[in-house]
Write a protein that holds these residues in place. Structure first.
Motif, PDB file in Angstrom:
ATOM      1  N   VAL A   1      -0.243  -5.973  -2.714  1.00  0.00           N
ATOM      2  CA  VAL A   1       0.745  -6.548  -1.814  1.00  0.00           C
ATOM      3  C   VAL A   1       0.077  -7.673  -1.050  1.00  0.00           C
ATOM      4  CG1 VAL A   1       2.332  -6.124   0.096  1.00  0.00           C
ATOM      5  CG2 VAL A   1       1.859  -4.298  -1.538  1.00  0.00           C
ATOM      6  N   ASN A   2       0.642  -8.867  -1.166  1.00  0.00           N
ATOM      7  CA  ASN A   2       0.155  -9.993  -0.386  1.00  0.00           C
ATOM      8  C   ASN A   2       0.914  -9.969   0.939  1.00  0.00           C
ATOM      9  OD1 ASN A   2      -0.073 -12.572   0.823  1.00  0.00           O
ATOM     10  ND2 ASN A   2      -0.693 -13.440  -1.148  1.00  0.00           N
ATOM     11  N   LEU A   3       0.273  -9.452   1.972  1.00  0.00           N
ATOM     12  CA  LEU A   3       0.943  -9.264   3.253  1.00  0.00           C
ATOM     13  C   LEU A   3       1.302 -10.583   3.921  1.00  0.00           C
ATOM     14  CD1 LEU A   3      -1.126  -6.229   4.561  1.00  0.00           C
ATOM     15  CD2 LEU A   3       1.166  -6.213   3.572  1.00  0.00           C
ATOM     16  N   ASP A   4       0.521 -11.639   3.663  1.00  0.00           N
ATOM     17  CA  ASP A   4       0.864 -12.961   4.206  1.00  0.00           C
ATOM     18  C   ASP A   4       2.182 -13.450   3.611  1.00  0.00           C
ATOM     19  OD1 ASP A   4      -1.455 -13.003   5.753  1.00  0.00           O
ATOM     20  OD2 ASP A   4      -2.601 -14.083   4.221  1.00  0.00           O
ATOM     21  N   SER A   5       2.325 -13.327   2.294  1.00  0.00           N
ATOM     22  CA  SER A   5       3.572 -13.740   1.632  1.00  0.00           C
ATOM     23  C   SER A   5       4.742 -12.873   2.078  1.00  0.00           C
ATOM     24  CB  SER A   5       3.426 -13.665   0.110  1.00  0.00           C
ATOM     25  OG  SER A   5       2.515 -14.625  -0.350  1.00  0.00           O
TER      26      SER A   5
ATOM     27  N   CYS B   1       1.562   1.159  12.187  1.00  0.00           N
ATOM     28  CA  CYS B   1       0.991   1.212  10.840  1.00  0.00           C
ATOM     29  C   CYS B   1       1.144  -0.128  10.128  1.00  0.00           C
ATOM     30  CB  CYS B   1       1.661   2.301  10.016  1.00  0.00           C
ATOM     31  SG  CYS B   1       1.210   3.961  10.518  1.00  0.00           S
ATOM     32  N   PHE B   2       2.326  -0.720  10.217  1.00  0.00           N
ATOM     33  CA  PHE B   2       2.558  -2.000   9.567  1.00  0.00           C
ATOM     34  C   PHE B   2       1.670  -3.076  10.191  1.00  0.00           C
ATOM     35  CE2 PHE B   2       4.971  -5.973   8.919  1.00  0.00           C
ATOM     36  CZ  PHE B   2       4.922  -5.996   7.541  1.00  0.00           C
ATOM     37  N   GLY B   3       1.581  -3.087  11.515  1.00  0.00           N
ATOM     38  CA  GLY B   3       0.723  -4.053  12.208  1.00  0.00           C
ATOM     39  C   GLY B   3      -0.733  -3.886  11.827  1.00  0.00           C
ATOM     40  N   LEU B   4      -1.172  -2.647  11.703  1.00  0.00           N
ATOM     41  CA  LEU B   4      -2.543  -2.370  11.306  1.00  0.00           C
ATOM     42  C   LEU B   4      -2.806  -2.885   9.901  1.00  0.00           C
ATOM     43  CD1 LEU B   4      -5.231  -1.053  12.069  1.00  0.00           C
ATOM     44  CD2 LEU B   4      -4.336   1.094  11.166  1.00  0.00           C
ATOM     45  N   LEU B   5      -1.857  -2.661   9.001  1.00  0.00           N
ATOM     46  CA  LEU B   5      -2.012  -3.173   7.644  1.00  0.00           C
ATOM     47  C   LEU B   5      -2.093  -4.695   7.620  1.00  0.00           C
ATOM     48  CD1 LEU B   5       0.387  -0.917   5.566  1.00  0.00           C
ATOM     49  CD2 LEU B   5      -2.075  -1.054   5.346  1.00  0.00           C
ATOM     50  N   LEU B   6      -1.283  -5.348   8.429  1.00  0.00           N
ATOM     51  CA  LEU B   6      -1.291  -6.806   8.465  1.00  0.00           C
ATOM     52  C   LEU B   6      -2.616  -7.357   8.987  1.00  0.00           C
ATOM     53  CD1 LEU B   6       2.290  -7.716   9.727  1.00  0.00           C
ATOM     54  CD2 LEU B   6       1.320  -8.137   7.480  1.00  0.00           C
ATOM     55  N   THR B   7      -3.206  -6.675   9.963  1.00  0.00           N
ATOM     56  CA  THR B   7      -4.438  -7.194  10.542  1.00  0.00           C
ATOM     57  C   THR B   7      -5.671  -6.872   9.718  1.00  0.00           C
ATOM     58  OG1 THR B   7      -4.670  -5.229  11.927  1.00  0.00           O
ATOM     59  CG2 THR B   7      -3.576  -7.149  12.901  1.00  0.00           C
ATOM     60  N   LEU B   8      -5.644  -5.800   8.927  1.00  0.00           N
ATOM     61  CA  LEU B   8      -6.825  -5.410   8.173  1.00  0.00           C
ATOM     62  C   LEU B   8      -7.063  -6.264   6.934  1.00  0.00           C
ATOM     63  CD1 LEU B   8      -6.693  -1.515   8.306  1.00  0.00           C
ATOM     64  CD2 LEU B   8      -8.259  -3.043   9.500  1.00  0.00           C
ATOM     65  N   SER B   9      -6.008  -6.718   6.305  1.00  0.00           N
ATOM     66  CA  SER B   9      -6.184  -7.385   5.035  1.00  0.00           C
ATOM     67  C   SER B   9      -4.986  -8.260   4.721  1.00  0.00           C
ATOM     68  CB  SER B   9      -6.329  -6.326   3.934  1.00  0.00           C
ATOM     69  OG  SER B   9      -6.374  -6.922   2.675  1.00  0.00           O
ATOM     70  N   SER B  10      -5.228  -9.289   3.916  1.00  0.00           N
ATOM     71  CA  SER B  10      -4.112 -10.112   3.493  1.00  0.00           C
ATOM     72  C   SER B  10      -3.435  -9.513   2.264  1.00  0.00           C
ATOM     73  CB  SER B  10      -4.573 -11.534   3.197  1.00  0.00           C
ATOM     74  OG  SER B  10      -5.492 -11.533   2.129  1.00  0.00           O
ATOM     75  N   PHE B  11      -4.061  -8.537   1.609  1.00  0.00           N
ATOM     76  CA  PHE B  11      -3.404  -7.847   0.517  1.00  0.00           C
ATOM     77  C   PHE B  11      -3.938  -6.432   0.389  1.00  0.00           C
ATOM     78  CE2 PHE B  11      -7.060  -9.840  -1.430  1.00  0.00           C
ATOM     79  CZ  PHE B  11      -7.557  -8.882  -2.272  1.00  0.00           C
ATOM     80  N   CYS B  12      -3.114  -5.580  -0.206  1.00  0.00           N
ATOM     81  CA  CYS B  12      -3.453  -4.185  -0.451  1.00  0.00           C
ATOM     82  C   CYS B  12      -3.049  -3.869  -1.879  1.00  0.00           C
ATOM     83  CB  CYS B  12      -2.688  -3.268   0.507  1.00  0.00           C
ATOM     84  SG  CYS B  12      -3.033  -3.565   2.229  1.00  0.00           S
ATOM     85  N   TYR B  13      -3.473  -2.707  -2.382  1.00  0.00           N
ATOM     86  CA  TYR B  13      -3.058  -2.347  -3.732  1.00  0.00           C
ATOM     87  C   TYR B  13      -2.720  -0.867  -3.838  1.00  0.00           C
ATOM     88  CZ  TYR B  13      -7.609  -0.244  -4.693  1.00  0.00           C
ATOM     89  OH  TYR B  13      -8.714   0.555  -4.671  1.00  0.00           O
ATOM     90  N   ALA B  14      -1.958  -0.528  -4.871  1.00  0.00           N
ATOM     91  CA  ALA B  14      -1.575   0.859  -5.128  1.00  0.00           C
ATOM     92  C   ALA B  14      -1.570   1.095  -6.633  1.00  0.00           C
ATOM     93  CB  ALA B  14      -0.217   1.164  -4.531  1.00  0.00           C
ATOM     94  N   ASN B  15      -1.474   2.358  -7.043  1.00  0.00           N
ATOM     95  CA  ASN B  15      -1.614   2.751  -8.433  1.00  0.00           C
ATOM     96  C   ASN B  15      -0.483   3.710  -8.823  1.00  0.00           C
ATOM     97  OD1 ASN B  15      -2.901   3.108 -10.921  1.00  0.00           O
ATOM     98  ND2 ASN B  15      -4.193   4.741 -10.157  1.00  0.00           N
ATOM     99  N   SER B  16       0.037   3.602 -10.072  1.00  0.00           N
ATOM    100  CA  SER B  16       1.110   4.488 -10.519  1.00  0.00           C
ATOM    101  C   SER B  16       1.098   4.606 -12.036  1.00  0.00           C
ATOM    102  CB  SER B  16       2.462   3.939 -10.074  1.00  0.00           C
ATOM    103  OG  SER B  16       3.501   4.678 -10.634  1.00  0.00           O
ATOM    104  N   THR B  17       1.714   5.659 -12.544  1.00  0.00           N
ATOM    105  CA  THR B  17       1.848   5.821 -13.995  1.00  0.00           C
ATOM    106  C   THR B  17       3.111   5.136 -14.522  1.00  0.00           C
ATOM    107  OG1 THR B  17       2.953   7.938 -13.675  1.00  0.00           O
ATOM    108  CG2 THR B  17       0.566   7.996 -14.046  1.00  0.00           C
TER     109      THR B  17
END
Length: 167
Positions: A143-147, A11-27
């Motif tokens: 999340v900046n996965l490269d950083s 899962c972590f490897g897949l996230l790293l290869t798909l995008s250099s950043f991801c985002y999430a949402n919270s209250t």
């Protein structure tokens, strides 16, 4: 157990290869969101320090939030040039541009420093976690996965799985 570890790695490897950043949402507000993320990090230091760069108000609000939550984290207010001599496990930028963040992180005494910003909307350079409030008032983060990969800090993959691929 081995199967569980392999799924995490995949899962972590897949996230790293798909995008250099991801985002999430919270209250949560930015301070609680930062504390929540910090709680998913495997720290080598028993009482990690969050250094707030050049913003006494933000530092005070972090102290208040961490105290109310009975957090093990310490908060220190620093000026950016002090980061090369201070022991910071994490750093929070609130008034800096992404280039300044990157330069400051590169000068840190601790090379495994987790960085947060609430003034880095693109999240392409600089901080690992870029927090902001949406128009609806929710706190969101990218999340900046490269950083993150450069820090070599272990963050529970569940935090990363909360993020959605932005592309």
């Amino acid at each position: 157990m081995a199967l569980f570890i392999n799924r995490k790695s995949i899962c972590f490897g897949l996230l790293l290869t798909l995008s250099s950043f991801c985002y999430a949402n919270s209250t949560h507000n930015i301070y609680m969101m930062t504390l929540s993320v910090l709680s998913y990090v495997k720290w080598t230091n028993e009482n990690p320090t969050l250094c707030v760069v050049e913003n006494p108000t933000t530092s005070s609000l972090f102290n208040q939030t961490f105290s109310q939550q009975k957090s093990k984290f310490k908060v220190a207010l620093i000026i950016a040039t002090d980061i090369s001599s201070k022991t910071c496990d994490a750093v929070f930028f609130s008034q800096s541009n992404p280039s300044f963040e990157q330069k400051t992180i590169n000068n840190a005494a601790n090379r495994s420093i987790l960085s947060f910003s609430n003034n880095n909307p693109d999240c392409e350079i600089g901080s690992v976690f870029c927090l902001y409030s949406s128009k609806s008032g929710n706190t969101r983060f990218k999340v900046n996965l490269d950083s993150l990969a450069k820090t070599k800090i272990h963050i529970d993959p569940r935090v990363l799985l909360l993020a959605q691929n932005q592309e």
